[in-house]
Design a protein around this motif. Sequence first.
Motif, PDB file in Angstrom:
ATOM      1  N   UNK A  80      13.822  10.426 -12.142  1.00 50.74           N
ATOM      2  CA  UNK A  80      13.242  10.935 -10.927  1.00 50.74           C
ATOM      3  C   UNK A  80      14.209  12.345 -10.122  1.00 50.74           C
ATOM      4  N   UNK A  81      15.377  11.976 -10.413  1.00 52.72           N
ATOM      5  CA  UNK A  81      16.458  13.033 -10.005  1.00 52.72           C
ATOM      6  C   UNK A  81      15.793  14.664 -10.447  1.00 52.72           C
ATOM      7  N   UNK A 104      14.909  12.097  -3.518  1.00 59.58           N
ATOM      8  CA  UNK A 104      14.605  11.115  -4.381  1.00 59.58           C
ATOM      9  C   UNK A 104      13.868   9.762  -3.770  1.00 59.58           C
ATOM     10  N   UNK A 105      12.866   9.394  -4.112  1.00 65.70           N
ATOM     11  CA  UNK A 105      12.031   8.568  -3.424  1.00 65.70           C
ATOM     12  C   UNK A 105      12.508   7.211  -3.476  1.00 65.70           C
ATOM     13  N   UNK A 106      12.516   6.481  -2.446  1.00 65.71           N
ATOM     14  CA  UNK A 106      12.767   4.680  -2.459  1.00 65.71           C
ATOM     15  C   UNK A 106      11.596   4.099  -1.930  1.00 65.71           C
ATOM     16  N   UNK A 107      11.401   2.811  -2.534  1.00 70.60           N
ATOM     17  CA  UNK A 107      10.135   2.128  -2.177  1.00 70.60           C
ATOM     18  C   UNK A 107      10.180   1.607  -0.630  1.00 70.60           C
ATOM     19  N   UNK A 108       9.106   0.984  -0.108  1.00 66.93           N
ATOM     20  CA  UNK A 108       9.079   0.458   1.207  1.00 66.93           C
ATOM     21  C   UNK A 108      10.218  -0.553   1.308  1.00 66.93           C
ATOM     22  N   UNK A 109      10.885  -1.058   0.600  1.00 67.77           N
ATOM     23  CA  UNK A 109      11.923  -2.152   0.484  1.00 67.77           C
ATOM     24  C   UNK A 109      13.354  -1.720   0.479  1.00 67.77           C
ATOM     25  N   UNK A 110      13.302  -0.274   0.316  1.00 72.62           N
ATOM     26  CA  UNK A 110      14.576   0.479   0.353  1.00 72.62           C
ATOM     27  C   UNK A 110      15.215   0.599  -1.102  1.00 72.62           C
ATOM     28  N   UNK A 130       0.904  -1.286  -0.004  1.00 72.85           N
ATOM     29  CA  UNK A 130      -0.022  -0.017   0.055  1.00 72.85           C
ATOM     30  C   UNK A 130       0.824   1.192  -0.016  1.00 72.85           C
ATOM     31  N   UNK A 131       2.021   1.164   0.729  1.00 72.70           N
ATOM     32  CA  UNK A 131       2.733   2.525   0.796  1.00 72.70           C
ATOM     33  C   UNK A 131       3.569   2.534  -0.576  1.00 72.70           C
ATOM     34  N   UNK A 132       3.759   1.565  -1.374  1.00 73.57           N
ATOM     35  CA  UNK A 132       4.502   1.912  -2.666  1.00 73.57           C
ATOM     36  C   UNK A 132       3.432   2.337  -3.600  1.00 73.57           C
ATOM     37  N   UNK A 133       2.103   1.934  -3.614  1.00 72.81           N
ATOM     38  CA  UNK A 133       1.260   2.382  -4.257  1.00 72.81           C
ATOM     39  C   UNK A 133       0.768   3.849  -4.129  1.00 72.81           C
ATOM     40  N   UNK A 134       1.021   4.239  -2.967  1.00 71.80           N
ATOM     41  CA  UNK A 134       0.618   5.613  -2.434  1.00 71.80           C
ATOM     42  C   UNK A 134       1.791   6.450  -2.916  1.00 71.80           C
ATOM     43  N   UNK A 135       3.034   6.060  -2.727  1.00 67.99           N
ATOM     44  CA  UNK A 135       4.147   6.781  -3.237  1.00 67.99           C
ATOM     45  C   UNK A 135       4.184   7.151  -4.743  1.00 67.99           C
ATOM     46  N   UNK A 136       3.724   6.129  -5.420  1.00 69.76           N
ATOM     47  CA  UNK A 136       3.680   6.075  -6.844  1.00 69.76           C
ATOM     48  C   UNK A 136       2.913   7.238  -7.191  1.00 69.76           C
TER      49      UNK A 136
END
Length: 151
Positions: free
Chosen positions: A82-83, A106-112, A52-58
């Motif tokens: 994305x930079x 720069x965003x990272x996904x919930x798994x880093x 869910x966090x990854x979908x929200x980040x996207x």
Amino acid sequence: MMKSKLNTRKRNLGQQQGFTLIELMVVLVILGVLFGLVVPNVTGRGDEARVTGAKTDIKTIENALETYRLHNSHYPSTDQGLDALVAKPSGNPEPRNWRGPYLRQKPTDPWGSEYAYINDNNNNFEVISYGADGQPGGDDLNQDISSNDTE
């Protein structure tokens, strides 16, 4: 008669009251059953929260990309990545009206892992998290999460 009552009271006060082995075993069995029922239901929730966090980040990244496009008339190229949302990019296409940063970092996904960004130069882009394993493809928690799939 009075003396015998006092002796009985003294003996009762001197004895310690405790749990029997059977009572302790019953409590341990009950705790074991509770842990067996509750723990499996709770442990899977963290993985669901990451998806869910990854979908929200996207969605957040998509919004930042749309703002970038409104200011510059195009999305960043795949090379700019994305930079371009964090610092003014160089190269083509040149952002003539960059008003960023559009994201703080720069965003990272919930798994880093970093999110992948692909722009096909037709004003179509895709933002991807490769899931728990960080590799393209996969099933369950390793499954890719893409901006093309989220609603």
